[in-house]
Design an enzyme around this catalytic site. Structure first.
Site, PDB file in Angstrom:
ATOM      1  N   ASP A  65      26.018  53.931 -30.418  1.00  0.00           N
ATOM      2  CA  ASP A  65      26.008  55.383 -30.235  1.00  0.00           C
ATOM      3  C   ASP A  65      24.635  55.882 -29.790  1.00  0.00           C
ATOM      4  O   ASP A  65      24.534  56.854 -29.049  1.00  0.00           O
ATOM      5  CB  ASP A  65      26.473  56.120 -31.499  1.00  0.00           C
ATOM      6  N   GLU A  97      18.711  64.787 -32.586  1.00  0.00           N
ATOM      7  CA  GLU A  97      19.620  63.672 -32.819  1.00  0.00           C
ATOM      8  C   GLU A  97      18.964  62.333 -32.476  1.00  0.00           C
ATOM      9  O   GLU A  97      19.128  61.352 -33.196  1.00  0.00           O
ATOM     10  CB  GLU A  97      20.857  63.870 -31.950  1.00  0.00           C
ATOM     11  N   GLU A 128      32.336  66.374 -27.867  1.00  0.00           N
ATOM     12  CA  GLU A 128      31.715  66.883 -29.089  1.00  0.00           C
ATOM     13  C   GLU A 128      32.760  67.112 -30.171  1.00  0.00           C
ATOM     14  O   GLU A 128      32.531  66.827 -31.349  1.00  0.00           O
ATOM     15  CB  GLU A 128      30.964  68.196 -28.808  1.00  0.00           C
ATOM     16  N   GLU A 182      36.918  57.553 -26.387  1.00  0.00           N
ATOM     17  CA  GLU A 182      36.466  57.664 -27.779  1.00  0.00           C
ATOM     18  C   GLU A 182      37.148  56.609 -28.657  1.00  0.00           C
ATOM     19  O   GLU A 182      36.514  56.013 -29.519  1.00  0.00           O
ATOM     20  CB  GLU A 182      36.723  59.074 -28.323  1.00  0.00           C
TER      21      GLU A 182
HETATM   22  C1  HMH Z   1      30.825  58.246 -28.439  1.00  0.00           C
HETATM   23  N1  HMH Z   1      31.139  60.619 -28.695  1.00  0.00           N
HETATM   24  C2  HMH Z   1      30.342  59.565 -28.870  1.00  0.00           C
HETATM   25  N2  HMH Z   1      29.128  59.694 -29.413  1.00  0.00           N
HETATM   26  C3  HMH Z   1      28.681  60.909 -29.791  1.00  0.00           C
HETATM   27  N3  HMH Z   1      27.442  61.012 -30.361  1.00  0.00           N
HETATM   28  C4  HMH Z   1      29.495  62.041 -29.637  1.00  0.00           C
HETATM   29  C5  HMH Z   1      30.740  61.853 -29.070  1.00  0.00           C
HETATM   30  C6  HMH Z   1      29.080  63.425 -30.081  1.00  0.00           C
HETATM   31  O1  HMH Z   1      27.873  63.821 -29.609  1.00  0.00           O
END
Ligand code: HMH
Length: 227
Positions: free
Chosen positions: A54, A95, A147, A217
């Site tokens: 991520d 973040e 999001e 996702e």
């Molecule tokens: C894969 N989808 C993914 N990572 C993230 N951080 C978000 C959504 C949301 O910002």
């Protein structure tokens, strides 16, 4: 008044998409990995895999968000869109620092991570949406969907009935907190307004992008189980 009618149309359209793609929507927002965080059975290896992948994704998300911001500056009829997206850029900054801090807590070496196939594919999809010829409405639809999958997923882990491990609470709060929820609502509002006045062509592209985000996702969460 006419604009409000347009927004209502847009809201109905999104509800219809969610209903028509319910199975994929639920797979993205109630993934077994997220449910394992929620019930406390998650293993740390899966979490660490997700964390590293991520971080790479979020780094690629920065230019994508910048491209949506640029489209908003050029194409939006509402100045407030730019402010909402600028807030998003500010929180992405926060973040990235959080990822570094969290990675060191879990002994994840961020500079040694290579993106897995699902991550590469997702980032390539984002790149395709950065092209100037992609309509603002289509791009903001993708952005809202990306999001909101995280918002829906991680807010599940904060529900009173959840059993989320204490050391994962900060992660869940990052995307599950009320402020992030309101931000996602604002993004949905923009998307609804734009869809309300979009051409048939743009609406169809936006729906396609919505589904592609859900699929991406699901594949992203799947990576937590390893290659
Ligand atoms: C894969 N989808 C993914 N990572 C993230 N951080 C978000 C959504 C949301 O910002």
């Amino acid at each position: 008044m006419e604009e409000r009618g347009g927004q209502r149309e847009g809201a109905r359209m999104i509800d219809t998409w969610i209903n028509n793609h319910r199975q994929m929507y639920d797979r993205a927002t109630r993934h077994p990995f997220v449910l394992s965080i929620r019930d406390g059975s998650v293993d740390s290896l899966s979490f660490k895999r997700w964390l590293g992948q991520d971080y790479i994704f979020v780094r690629q998300f920065v230019p994508f968000l910048a491209s949506v911001l640029l489209k908003a500056c050029r194409e939006s009829e509402e100045q407030s869109d730019v402010e909402v997206l600028l807030g998003g850029i500010a929180s992405l900054h926060d973040e990235l620092s959080w990822f570094k801090k969290e990675a060191s807590k879990w002994d994840v070496m961020l500079n040694a991570i290579t993106p897995q196939k699902a991550n590469q594919d997702y980032c390539r999809f984002l790149e395709s949406l950065m092209l100037p010829e992609v309509d603002y409405t289509v791009a903001i639809t993708a952005f809202w969907a990306i999001e909101s999958v995280y918002q829906k997923s991680f807010s599940l882990c904060l529900e009173a009935s959840s059993n989320t491990p204490a050391e994962l609470m900060e992660t869940c709060q990052r995307w599950g907190n009320d402020g992030f929820g309101q931000y996602c609502c604002a993004l949905r509002g923009i998307t609804e307004r734009r869809l309300g006045t979009a051409s048939e062509d743009v609406m169809m592209m936006a729906e396609g992008v919505f589904v592609r985000v859900l699929e991406s996702e699901v594949r992203f969460w799947d990576m937590s189980y390893g290659e």
